[in-house]
Design a protein around this motif. Structure first.
Motif, PDB file in Angstrom:
ATOM      1  N   ALA A 172       1.783  -1.535   4.910  1.00 45.95           N
ATOM      2  CA  ALA A 172       0.859  -2.619   4.632  1.00 45.95           C
ATOM      3  C   ALA A 172      -0.420  -2.400   5.412  1.00 45.95           C
ATOM      4  CB  ALA A 172       1.484  -3.942   5.045  1.00 45.95           C
ATOM      5  N   LEU A 173      -1.553  -2.516   4.747  1.00 42.12           N
ATOM      6  CA  LEU A 173      -2.830  -2.243   5.386  1.00 42.12           C
ATOM      7  C   LEU A 173      -3.815  -3.328   5.030  1.00 42.12           C
ATOM      8  CD1 LEU A 173      -4.529  -0.204   7.021  1.00 42.12           C
ATOM      9  CD2 LEU A 173      -5.047   0.923   4.885  1.00 42.12           C
ATOM     10  N   ALA A 174      -4.366  -4.006   6.020  1.00 43.97           N
ATOM     11  CA  ALA A 174      -5.272  -5.114   5.759  1.00 43.97           C
ATOM     12  C   ALA A 174      -6.731  -4.729   5.967  1.00 43.97           C
ATOM     13  CB  ALA A 174      -4.923  -6.306   6.642  1.00 43.97           C
TER      14      ALA A 174
ATOM     15  N   SER B 226      -7.852 -10.917   8.294  1.00 48.45           N
ATOM     16  CA  SER B 226      -7.801  -9.894   7.255  1.00 48.45           C
ATOM     17  C   SER B 226      -6.663 -10.209   6.300  1.00 48.45           C
ATOM     18  CB  SER B 226      -7.598  -8.506   7.872  1.00 48.45           C
ATOM     19  OG  SER B 226      -8.657  -8.179   8.755  1.00 48.45           O
ATOM     20  N   GLU B 227      -6.892  -9.987   5.004  1.00 47.64           N
ATOM     21  CA  GLU B 227      -5.908 -10.310   3.977  1.00 47.64           C
ATOM     22  C   GLU B 227      -5.726  -9.140   3.022  1.00 47.64           C
ATOM     23  OE1 GLU B 227      -7.488 -13.748   2.037  1.00 47.64           O
ATOM     24  OE2 GLU B 227      -6.981 -15.110   3.672  1.00 47.64           O
ATOM     25  N   GLY B 228      -4.501  -8.992   2.510  1.00 47.75           N
ATOM     26  CA  GLY B 228      -4.225  -7.984   1.492  1.00 47.75           C
ATOM     27  C   GLY B 228      -4.262  -6.577   2.028  1.00 47.75           C
ATOM     28  N   GLY B 229      -4.426  -5.621   1.112  1.00 43.91           N
ATOM     29  CA  GLY B 229      -4.574  -4.221   1.490  1.00 43.91           C
ATOM     30  C   GLY B 229      -3.275  -3.472   1.702  1.00 43.91           C
ATOM     31  N   ALA B 230      -2.212  -3.879   1.015  1.00 45.81           N
ATOM     32  CA  ALA B 230      -0.960  -3.125   1.150  1.00 45.81           C
ATOM     33  C   ALA B 230      -1.173  -1.676   0.726  1.00 45.81           C
ATOM     34  CB  ALA B 230       0.127  -3.769   0.297  1.00 45.81           C
ATOM     35  N   ILE B 231      -0.417  -0.796   1.339  1.00 46.37           N
ATOM     36  CA  ILE B 231      -0.589   0.631   1.056  1.00 46.37           C
ATOM     37  C   ILE B 231       0.756   1.321   0.922  1.00 46.37           C
ATOM     38  CG2 ILE B 231      -0.705   1.297   3.483  1.00 46.37           C
ATOM     39  CD1 ILE B 231      -2.815   3.350   2.751  1.00 46.37           C
ATOM     40  N   VAL B 232       0.810   2.302   0.055  1.00 41.39           N
ATOM     41  CA  VAL B 232       2.000   3.135  -0.144  1.00 41.39           C
ATOM     42  C   VAL B 232       1.635   4.575   0.211  1.00 41.39           C
ATOM     43  CG1 VAL B 232       3.561   4.116  -1.873  1.00 41.39           C
ATOM     44  CG2 VAL B 232       3.027   1.671  -1.925  1.00 41.39           C
ATOM     45  N   VAL B 233       2.450   5.179   1.053  1.00 41.40           N
ATOM     46  CA  VAL B 233       2.283   6.595   1.397  1.00 41.40           C
ATOM     47  C   VAL B 233       3.147   7.413   0.448  1.00 41.40           C
ATOM     48  CG1 VAL B 233       2.595   8.374   3.152  1.00 41.40           C
ATOM     49  CG2 VAL B 233       1.821   6.090   3.815  1.00 41.40           C
TER      50      VAL B 233
ATOM     51  N   ASP C 271      -3.900  -1.262  -1.906  1.00 45.37           N
ATOM     52  CA  ASP C 271      -4.226  -2.463  -2.663  1.00 45.37           C
ATOM     53  C   ASP C 271      -5.554  -3.039  -2.189  1.00 45.37           C
ATOM     54  OD1 ASP C 271      -3.890  -4.437  -4.516  1.00 45.37           O
ATOM     55  OD2 ASP C 271      -2.360  -5.544  -3.412  1.00 45.37           O
ATOM     56  N   ALA C 272      -6.084  -3.981  -2.963  1.00 43.56           N
ATOM     57  CA  ALA C 272      -7.325  -4.660  -2.593  1.00 43.56           C
ATOM     58  C   ALA C 272      -7.140  -5.444  -1.294  1.00 43.56           C
ATOM     59  CB  ALA C 272      -7.758  -5.604  -3.713  1.00 43.56           C
ATOM     60  N   SER C 273      -8.224  -5.606  -0.545  1.00 38.61           N
ATOM     61  CA  SER C 273      -8.173  -6.343   0.715  1.00 38.61           C
ATOM     62  C   SER C 273      -9.499  -7.043   0.950  1.00 38.61           C
ATOM     63  CB  SER C 273      -7.871  -5.401   1.882  1.00 38.61           C
ATOM     64  OG  SER C 273      -8.915  -4.454   2.033  1.00 38.61           O
TER      65      SER C 273
ATOM     66  N   ARG D 283     -15.987  -9.220   3.685  1.00 40.22           N
ATOM     67  CA  ARG D 283     -15.826  -7.877   3.124  1.00 40.22           C
ATOM     68  C   ARG D 283     -14.733  -7.912   2.081  1.00 40.22           C
ATOM     69  NH1 ARG D 283     -12.245  -4.046   3.131  1.00 40.22           N
ATOM     70  NH2 ARG D 283     -10.921  -5.312   4.510  1.00 40.22           N
ATOM     71  N   GLU D 284     -14.968  -7.235   0.981  1.00 42.90           N
ATOM     72  CA  GLU D 284     -13.950  -7.070  -0.051  1.00 42.90           C
ATOM     73  C   GLU D 284     -13.861  -5.600  -0.417  1.00 42.90           C
ATOM     74  OE1 GLU D 284     -15.392 -10.230  -2.919  1.00 42.90           O
ATOM     75  OE2 GLU D 284     -13.228 -10.630  -2.964  1.00 42.90           O
ATOM     76  N   ASP D 285     -12.645  -5.126  -0.620  1.00 36.50           N
ATOM     77  CA  ASP D 285     -12.422  -3.741  -1.022  1.00 36.50           C
ATOM     78  C   ASP D 285     -11.477  -3.740  -2.217  1.00 36.50           C
ATOM     79  OD1 ASP D 285     -10.860  -1.030  -0.885  1.00 36.50           O
ATOM     80  OD2 ASP D 285     -12.636  -0.719   0.360  1.00 36.50           O
ATOM     81  N   PRO D 286     -11.807  -3.032  -3.276  1.00 36.56           N
ATOM     82  CA  PRO D 286     -10.972  -3.059  -4.480  1.00 36.56           C
ATOM     83  C   PRO D 286      -9.691  -2.253  -4.380  1.00 36.56           C
ATOM     84  CG  PRO D 286     -12.780  -1.536  -4.775  1.00 36.56           C
ATOM     85  CD  PRO D 286     -13.014  -2.211  -3.458  1.00 36.56           C
TER      86      PRO D 286
END
Length: 222
Positions: A20-22, A151-158, A180-182, A193-196
């Motif tokens: 998970a990455l925010a 910080s919200e969102g930003g889940a990540i899969v390796v 994921d978006a964050s 800040r928003e990241d898609p």
């Protein structure tokens, strides 16, 4: 030089290890390459140069993957952003490519936990004192806390981690991720800040075994 070692997931996107990455890696990397600072006193150093190596071998990751959505992307919604990653046994194991890959994956998994909980201690413990990415991340999170930013969102899969020894227990690990978006939200609710998000992006984590401990030396774009 030793041959490269990979931990890899078969198929389109998985099985894959869940992270998970925010605060996005891209945001944290901005302007941080080559920066110094930090409190650690150990000074492991890379000496020697890389030479060509045989193609990497691979083995499946043991952790189950988030299911894919209709678009083929991982389903990030089930990933808990607040659970601390389990430290790998490799933290106390003699260095090799497999251990280096596990350390790099652990660092990536530790990052979102640090961002969400603001518990900086485990992140600091594994970060080399001159790791620009590490120092910039800590500075940003401390600044966020001071201003009440969350910080919200930003889940990540390796999807893959491929380790290669350069010399003297110094390894580079190429990790391929989807994120994921964050967003970052101010104390007044303003979106700062928003990241898609992104898919199949490669980052390189440098790790070093020194005096019986692993350190992350840097994280850069792949």
């Amino acid at each position: 030089m030793s041959s490269a070692h990979a931990t890899r997931t078969p198929g389109a996107l998985g099985p894959a290890r869940r992270v998970a990455l925010a605060l996005t890696f891209a945001a944290a990397l901005a302007g941080c390459v080559g920066e110094g600072g930090g409190a650690q006193t150990t000074t492991p150093a890379q000496d020697g140069t890389a030479t060509a190596s045989p193609p990497p071998t691979s083995s499946p990751l043991p952790t189950p993957a988030p299911s894919a959505t209709a678009t083929g992307l991982p389903d990030f919604s089930a990933i808990d952003l607040t659970v601390a990653p389990e430290p790998p046994a490799a933290l106390s194991q003699a260095p090799d490519e497999k251990a280096a890959a596990e350390i790099a994956e652990y660092f990536v998994r530790l990052y979102p936990y640090t961002v969400v909980t603001r518990n900086l201690t485990p992140f600091r413990d594994i970060s080399y004192n001159d790791c620009g990415f590490c120092n910039r991340t800590i500075e940003r999170l401390q600044g966020y806390d001071a201003k009440g930013v969350r910080s919200e969102g930003g889940a990540i899969v390796v999807h893959e981690a491929v380790a290669e020894e350069l010399s003297n227990d110094y390894y580079i690990v190429r990790t391929t991720i989807s994120e994921d978006a964050s967003r970052d939200v101010g104390a007044d609710g303003t979106v700062l800040r928003e990241d898609p998000g992104s898919t199949d992006v490669t980052y390189v984590v440098d790790v070093k075994w020194h005096d019986g401990e692993w350190f992350v030396m840097t994280l850069t774009n792949g």
